[in-house]
Structures are given as structure tokens and as C-alpha cells.
Design a protein around this motif. Structure first.
Motif, PDB file in Angstrom:
ATOM      1  N   ASP A  55       0.873  -1.191   0.000  1.00 26.95           N
ATOM      2  CA  ASP A  55       0.000   0.000   0.000  1.00 26.95           C
ATOM      3  C   ASP A  55       0.908   1.239   0.000  1.00 26.95           C
ATOM      4  OD1 ASP A  55      -1.948   1.930   0.302  1.00 26.95           O
ATOM      5  OD2 ASP A  55      -2.614   1.272   2.285  1.00 26.95           O
ATOM      6  N   ILE A  56       0.831   2.006  -1.088  1.00 25.85           N
ATOM      7  CA  ILE A  56       1.725   3.164  -1.256  1.00 25.85           C
ATOM      8  C   ILE A  56       1.060   4.423  -0.688  1.00 25.85           C
ATOM      9  CG2 ILE A  56       2.925   4.619  -2.953  1.00 25.85           C
ATOM     10  CD1 ILE A  56       4.008   1.812  -3.013  1.00 25.85           C
ATOM     11  N   GLY A  57       1.799   5.163   0.121  1.00 20.39           N
ATOM     12  CA  GLY A  57       1.262   6.398   0.714  1.00 20.39           C
ATOM     13  C   GLY A  57       0.044   6.058   1.552  1.00 20.39           C
ATOM     14  N   CYS A  58       0.242   5.140   2.502  1.00 26.24           N
ATOM     15  CA  CYS A  58      -0.884   4.486   3.198  1.00 26.24           C
ATOM     16  C   CYS A  58      -1.641   5.420   4.130  1.00 26.24           C
ATOM     17  CB  CYS A  58      -0.383   3.280   3.985  1.00 26.24           C
ATOM     18  SG  CYS A  58       0.857   3.728   5.230  1.00 26.24           S
ATOM     19  N   GLY A  59      -1.054   6.573   4.506  1.00 28.64           N
ATOM     20  CA  GLY A  59      -1.726   7.447   5.460  1.00 28.64           C
ATOM     21  C   GLY A  59      -2.013   6.688   6.750  1.00 28.64           C
ATOM     22  N   THR A  60      -3.215   6.847   7.283  1.00 29.73           N
ATOM     23  CA  THR A  60      -3.517   6.173   8.555  1.00 29.73           C
ATOM     24  C   THR A  60      -4.033   4.747   8.352  1.00 29.73           C
ATOM     25  OG1 THR A  60      -5.754   7.052   8.706  1.00 29.73           O
ATOM     26  CG2 THR A  60      -4.020   8.384   9.693  1.00 29.73           C
ATOM     27  N   GLY A  61      -4.020   4.252   7.113  1.00 28.41           N
ATOM     28  CA  GLY A  61      -4.179   2.817   6.913  1.00 28.41           C
ATOM     29  C   GLY A  61      -5.573   2.304   6.603  1.00 28.41           C
ATOM     30  N   VAL A  63      -7.033   1.796   3.769  1.00 26.24           N
ATOM     31  CA  VAL A  63      -6.967   0.793   2.692  1.00 26.24           C
ATOM     32  C   VAL A  63      -6.123  -0.399   3.146  1.00 26.24           C
ATOM     33  CG1 VAL A  63      -6.051   0.388   0.367  1.00 26.24           C
ATOM     34  CG2 VAL A  63      -7.468   2.398   0.831  1.00 26.24           C
ATOM     35  N   THR A  64      -5.069  -0.123   3.896  1.00 27.50           N
ATOM     36  CA  THR A  64      -4.213  -1.205   4.420  1.00 27.50           C
ATOM     37  C   THR A  64      -5.066  -2.239   5.158  1.00 27.50           C
ATOM     38  OG1 THR A  64      -2.415   0.386   4.801  1.00 27.50           O
ATOM     39  CG2 THR A  64      -2.297  -1.691   5.994  1.00 27.50           C
ATOM     40  N   ILE A  65      -5.941  -1.735   6.036  1.00 23.13           N
ATOM     41  CA  ILE A  65      -6.716  -2.642   6.888  1.00 23.13           C
ATOM     42  C   ILE A  65      -7.711  -3.447   6.054  1.00 23.13           C
ATOM     43  CG2 ILE A  65      -8.467  -2.656   8.726  1.00 23.13           C
ATOM     44  CD1 ILE A  65      -6.671  -0.425  10.036  1.00 23.13           C
ATOM     45  N   ARG A  66      -8.364  -2.780   5.120  1.00 18.10           N
ATOM     46  CA  ARG A  66      -9.309  -3.526   4.260  1.00 18.10           C
ATOM     47  C   ARG A  66      -8.567  -4.587   3.452  1.00 18.10           C
ATOM     48  NH1 ARG A  66     -14.344  -0.486   1.836  1.00 18.10           N
ATOM     49  NH2 ARG A  66     -14.736   1.143   3.341  1.00 18.10           N
ATOM     50  N   ALA A  67      -7.389  -4.221   2.929  1.00 17.58           N
ATOM     51  CA  ALA A  67      -6.614  -5.187   2.140  1.00 17.58           C
ATOM     52  C   ALA A  67      -6.167  -6.347   3.024  1.00 17.58           C
ATOM     53  CB  ALA A  67      -5.404  -4.488   1.501  1.00 17.58           C
ATOM     54  N   ALA A  68      -5.778  -6.031   4.260  1.00 19.22           N
ATOM     55  CA  ALA A  68      -5.311  -7.085   5.176  1.00 19.22           C
ATOM     56  C   ALA A  68      -6.445  -8.061   5.490  1.00 19.22           C
ATOM     57  CB  ALA A  68      -4.783  -6.454   6.459  1.00 19.22           C
ATOM     58  N   GLU A  69      -7.653  -7.534   5.627  1.00 22.49           N
ATOM     59  CA  GLU A  69      -8.792  -8.420   5.899  1.00 22.49           C
ATOM     60  C   GLU A  69      -9.046  -9.326   4.688  1.00 22.49           C
ATOM     61  OE1 GLU A  69     -10.873  -5.370   9.088  1.00 22.49           O
ATOM     62  OE2 GLU A  69     -11.610  -5.397   7.020  1.00 22.49           O
ATOM     63  N   ALA A  70      -8.808  -8.788   3.486  1.00 19.89           N
ATOM     64  CA  ALA A  70      -9.043  -9.593   2.276  1.00 19.89           C
ATOM     65  C   ALA A  70      -7.990 -10.693   2.104  1.00 19.89           C
ATOM     66  CB  ALA A  70      -9.063  -8.679   1.046  1.00 19.89           C
ATOM     67  N   ALA A  88       3.102   5.177  12.540  1.00 17.51           N
ATOM     68  CA  ALA A  88       2.855   4.865  13.958  1.00 17.51           C
ATOM     69  C   ALA A  88       1.366   4.590  14.161  1.00 17.51           C
ATOM     70  CB  ALA A  88       3.312   6.027  14.833  1.00 17.51           C
ATOM     71  N   ARG A  89       0.555   5.386  13.488  1.00 19.30           N
ATOM     72  CA  ARG A  89      -0.893   5.223  13.603  1.00 19.30           C
ATOM     73  C   ARG A  89      -1.353   3.886  12.985  1.00 19.30           C
ATOM     74  NH1 ARG A  89      -4.850   4.794  16.245  1.00 19.30           N
ATOM     75  NH2 ARG A  89      -6.831   5.023  15.194  1.00 19.30           N
ATOM     76  N   VAL A  90      -0.790   3.529  11.833  1.00 17.43           N
ATOM     77  CA  VAL A  90      -1.156   2.251  11.196  1.00 17.43           C
ATOM     78  C   VAL A  90      -0.762   1.081  12.104  1.00 17.43           C
ATOM     79  CG1 VAL A  90      -0.749   0.715   9.231  1.00 17.43           C
ATOM     80  CG2 VAL A  90      -0.914   3.170   8.856  1.00 17.43           C
ATOM     81  N   ALA A  91       0.419   1.172  12.704  1.00 15.85           N
ATOM     82  CA  ALA A  91       0.878   0.071  13.569  1.00 15.85           C
ATOM     83  C   ALA A  91      -0.101  -0.131  14.724  1.00 15.85           C
ATOM     84  CB  ALA A  91       2.283   0.366  14.088  1.00 15.85           C
ATOM     85  N   THR A  92      -0.602   0.964  15.284  1.00 17.99           N
ATOM     86  CA  THR A  92      -1.567   0.851  16.387  1.00 17.99           C
ATOM     87  C   THR A  92      -2.880   0.275  15.884  1.00 17.99           C
ATOM     88  OG1 THR A  92      -0.591   2.788  17.385  1.00 17.99           O
ATOM     89  CG2 THR A  92      -2.777   2.192  18.173  1.00 17.99           C
ATOM     90  N   ARG A  93      -3.355   0.843  14.774  1.00 17.42           N
ATOM     91  CA  ARG A  93      -4.662   0.431  14.247  1.00 17.42           C
ATOM     92  C   ARG A  93      -4.689  -1.016  13.792  1.00 17.42           C
ATOM     93  NH1 ARG A  93      -7.240   4.184   9.628  1.00 17.42           N
ATOM     94  NH2 ARG A  93      -9.300   3.436  10.159  1.00 17.42           N
ATOM     95  N   ALA A  94      -3.559  -1.494  13.288  1.00 14.09           N
ATOM     96  CA  ALA A  94      -3.521  -2.842  12.702  1.00 14.09           C
ATOM     97  C   ALA A  94      -2.849  -3.840  13.640  1.00 14.09           C
ATOM     98  CB  ALA A  94      -2.786  -2.790  11.355  1.00 14.09           C
TER      99      ALA A  94
END
Ligand SMILES: C[S@@+](CC[C@H](N)C(=O)[O-])C[C@H]1O[C@@H](n2cnc3c(N)ncnc32)[C@H](O)[C@@H]1O
Length: 284
Positions: A55-61, A63-70, A88-94
Motif C-alpha cells: 500500500d503506497i502512501g498508506c496514510g492512517t491505513g 486501505v491497508t486494513i481492508r486489504a489485510a482483511e481480504a 505509527a498510527r497504522v501500527a496501532t490500528r492494525a
């Protein structure tokens, strides 16, 4: 265009500073606002169980999280961004998704810590490169041969009520504001789709294509909520910063924007048309 601090040092500074902090503070609202874009991007990208996604330029994640669930826990999603606060925010959220990793780097020049990805996705994270062809080449390096690319980027402001309405409000208040240089790094960096497709080809990607869609931009708080959010994130915030607006002017702009957004409100919720390019390609 690179300098000793890095090819995209200005972007790193911008997104690591107050703009990024506001984005993080407004995360829940912003995720909802852009949720239909995430849905259409991922429907097109179709990440499969077990696949590896960048995920490029993931921001707070979001899309990352939806992709990870898929892809599930047998897959992998590497969330990458140029700005440390987002990661840091993505690491917490995911934290509950062991398949998610984070990587700090400029996608244009990064030496990827992993490769052989099946898919690279981005929602609005690929318009900020000083040299898009070089960036697309570098992203391609992270993919396996035949790996897929699916990127969302804004179309032209004039075709895009989500961007055009704040611009018209600002112009009405402050007089016509300077327009960004065509193809310059920024939210509209890939708005000229033919130019963008040429950059993708120049970056060695194959089967490049673009479909432009009207994807609704949402806000549960209606015109009032959207105009308040617009002071912090997105086109309104950028327009105000460019215009150097003071406190009174900011409130006047909010009220003016709310007035212009009201026709798009139904039952207290806002549904604003937009124009989004969905670029697809493969690593040859
Ligand atoms: C408009 S935000 C989109 C964030 C996220 N993809 C989303 O849709 O919520 C743009 C993101 O791209 C990142 N970015 C900008 N230039 C970058 C670069 N050269 N390499 C990696 N990330 C970059 C920014 O830090 C920011 O997180």
C-alpha cells in the motif's frame, strides 16, 4: 529534481507536520468521507486470500486494513509512507492483524525491505512524486513479474465538485487564486490521465489503463459537518492555506462552503459527486 535531502523532502515535511496531524485527528471522519473510493479501488484490485500487497502512501491505513482483511493472516500487507506519524498510527490500528507491516520510505526511491508483491494499491498516495516515472519504476521493482497495480488519483478540479466547490468559494471570497502548475506534485498531480498513463509506461509498467469514475464523497454530518472538516483536511484546507486566510475569513469560508454544499445534502447526510481516476497496470 532531487536534492541532498531527498527527492520528495518537501512532501515528507508537509505530511509529517500539521497537515498530517490534522489528517490523523480527523481520521474517523476522513475514512468515512473516502470510504466509497476505498471500496471501488479494492473491488478493482481484488486482493485474494494469501496474496502480498504493497500500500503506497498508506496514510492512517484505511486501505491497508481492508486489504489485510481480504488477504487474511496467510497473506501480507506492507503499508508504506513517507511520513512517520502515519506509520505509527497504522501500527496501532492494525495491531490485531499480524499480516500487516509498516515501512518508512519515499516510494520513488525506497530500497524495499521485501519484494515479490502480487499487488500494489494506493488511494490518493501517488500524486506527490517529483518524478512519477521513476516512482512507478521503483514500485514495479517491488512486484513479482505480472504483479498488479491499482491506484486512485483525483481527476481535474473542474470535473470534480469535491475540489471545485471549495475553489469557487475561495475565489468568490479572495478573488481568483493561482492554479497549480499542470502535472506538478500535489493532489492533482495525475489529473491529466494521458500524461499519467505515459508516466506509468515510462516507468516500465505494462497494460496501463485508466477508468474515470464519479465516486460519491460522504459526510454523515451533512453540509455543516463537511464544511467544518474541510477547514482541516482536503481541498478547503489547502485552498485556505494558499489564500493565507485569517481567523474571520476561515469562518466566513466555512459558512460559504456550507451554503454551497447544502444542495448535496439529503436527510442530514452529504453525498458529493467527485471524479476519480482508477489507474491499472502490471509489472511486465
Ligand atoms: C492524501 S494522503 C492519502 C493517505 C491514504 N492513502 C488514504 O487514502 O487515506 C497522501 C499520502 O501519501 C503519502 N506520500 C506522499 N508522498 C509520498 C512518497 N513520495 N512516498 C510515500 N508516501 C508518500 C503522504 O505522506 C500521505 O500519507
Amino acid at each position: 529534481m532531487s536534492d541532498e535531502k531527498g527527492a520528495n523532502a518537501e512532501q515528507a515535511e508537509f505530511w509529517s507536520g500539521p497537515a498530517g496531524a490534522k489528517w490523523i485527528a480527523g481520521e474517523a471522519l476522513q475514512d468515512h468521507t473516502l470510504s466509497e473510493v476505498a471500496a471501488e479501488l479494492l473491488a478493482l484490485a481484488a486482493p485474494q486470500p494469501g496474496e502480498r500487497v504493497l500500500d503506497i502512501g498508506c496514510g492512517t491505513g484505511a486501505v491497508t486494513i481492508r486489504a489485510a482483511e481480504a488477504v487474511g493472516d496467510g497473506g501480507r500487507v506492507l503499508a508504506t509512507d513517507i511520513a512517520p506519524p502515519f506509520l505509527a498510527r497504522v501500527a496501532t490500528r492494525a495491531a490485531h492483524l499480524p499480516q500487516v507491516g509498516t515501512f518508512l520510505g519515499d516510494a520513488q526511491v525506497a530500497d524495499w525491505p521485501e519484494d515479490g508483491f502480487d499487488l500494489s494499491v494506493s488511494r490518493f498516495g501517488v500524486m506527490f512524486f517529483s518524478d512519477p516515472a521513476a516512482a512507478f519504476r521503483n514500485i514495479g521493482r517491488a512486484l513479482r513479474p505480472g504483479g498488479r497495480v491499482v491506484f486512485a488519483a483525483w481527476s481535474r478540479t473542474e470535473d470534480n465538485p469535491y475540489w471545485q466547490i471549495p475553489r469557487e468559494a475561495i475565489d468568490a471570497m479572495f478573488g481568483p487564486q493561482p492554479r497549480p502548475e499542470p502535472n506538478a506534485p500535489g493532489p492533482m498531480g495525475l489529473a491529466d490521465k494521458d500524461w499519467a498513463l505515459a508516466q506509468m509506461r515510462a516507468g516500465g509498467l505494462t497494460q496501463v489503463a485508466c477508468e474515470t469514475r464519479d465516486i460519491p464523497i460522504l459526510h454523515d454530518g451533512g453540509a455543516a459537518g463537511a464544511s467544518a472538516l474541510a477547514l482541516k483536511i482536503g481541498p478547503g484546507a489547502r485552498a485556505l492555506a494558499d489564500a493565507g486566510a485569517g481567523e474571520d475569513e476561515v469562518e466566513a469560508f466555512r459558512a460559504e462552503l456550507e451554503r454551497r454544499l447544502l444542495p448535496f445534502e439529503t436527510g442530514g447526510s452529504l453525498r458529493l459527486p467527485s471524479s476519480v481516476h482508477l489507474f491499472t497496470a502490471r509489472r511486465g
